[in-house]
Write a protein that holds these residues in place. Sequence first.
Motif, short mmCIF file in Angstrom:
data_model
loop_
_atom_site.label_atom_id
_atom_site.label_comp_id
_atom_site.label_asym_id
_atom_site.label_seq_id
_atom_site.Cartn_x
_atom_site.Cartn_y
_atom_site.Cartn_z
N LEU A 257 0.83 -1.20 0.00
CA LEU A 257 0.00 0.00 0.00
C LEU A 257 0.87 1.26 0.00
CD1 LEU A 257 -2.86 1.20 0.17
CD2 LEU A 257 -2.65 1.07 2.66
N TRP B 43 -18.47 -0.83 -0.25
CA TRP B 43 -17.87 0.44 -0.66
C TRP B 43 -18.25 0.83 -2.10
CZ3 TRP B 43 -12.70 -1.99 1.12
CH2 TRP B 43 -12.65 -2.01 2.52
N ALA C 50 -8.88 -2.46 7.01
CA ALA C 50 -8.45 -1.06 7.08
C ALA C 50 -7.48 -0.72 5.93
CB ALA C 50 -7.79 -0.78 8.42
N LEU C 51 -6.58 -1.64 5.60
CA LEU C 51 -5.66 -1.42 4.47
C LEU C 51 -6.44 -1.33 3.16
CD1 LEU C 51 -2.79 -3.91 5.41
CD2 LEU C 51 -2.71 -1.40 5.54
N HIS D 138 -8.30 1.94 2.94
CA HIS D 138 -7.40 3.04 2.57
C HIS D 138 -7.08 3.01 1.08
CE1 HIS D 138 -4.49 6.19 3.34
NE2 HIS D 138 -3.62 5.51 2.59
N ASP E 199 -9.87 4.31 -0.90
CA ASP E 199 -10.32 5.63 -0.42
C ASP E 199 -11.65 5.56 0.31
OD1 ASP E 199 -8.07 7.05 -1.40
OD2 ASP E 199 -8.97 7.08 -3.40
N ARG E 200 -11.79 4.54 1.17
CA ARG E 200 -13.02 4.38 1.92
C ARG E 200 -12.80 4.45 3.43
NH1 ARG E 200 -14.46 5.00 -2.84
NH2 ARG E 200 -15.90 3.62 -3.90
N ASP E 201 -11.66 5.02 3.83
CA ASP E 201 -11.42 5.11 5.28
C ASP E 201 -11.72 6.48 5.82
OD1 ASP E 201 -9.24 6.25 3.97
OD2 ASP E 201 -7.75 5.21 5.15
#
Length: 159
Positions: free
Chosen positions: A21, A116, A150-151, A154, A157-159
Amino acid sequence: MVDDTDLRHLRRAVELAAEALAAGDEPFGSLLVAADGTVLFEDHNHVAGGDGTQHPEFAIARWSTTRMTPAERAAATVYTSGEHCAMCSAAHGWAGLGRIVYASSSAQLVSWLEEWGVPAGPVRALPVNDVVPGVEVEGPVEALAEEVRALQAHFHDRD
């Protein structure tokens, strides 16, 4: 059953996903561990350059066939941040690799992407054993699956 040694290696797979990432790639990481516990190979996704086959699990399968005997491959374990895709499962099976331990499942990833609004990938998400019957598979490991989520959030772009 996932034990403390498995958890240590799975944490490294998640670290490799985070490295992917950070490098601008999809967050997937994997490592190959010999029966004696030696880490033989580790890598993360390299698909950002346009080659969608550059998954770490596929790299492990290719690497293992030129450096390990069939018996060594069968006794080894692949640890990965996310359950193998169908391509990587097939490569795993053809290489004759042993056990797979993953932090998050393909079903979880599909669910997150749907949540998402991210379109599905070009290959159907299948459980490893649907592609490679009989290989021992352990996962998901919920505590680490949340880190993988969570990764992925990110990356998308959904965090």
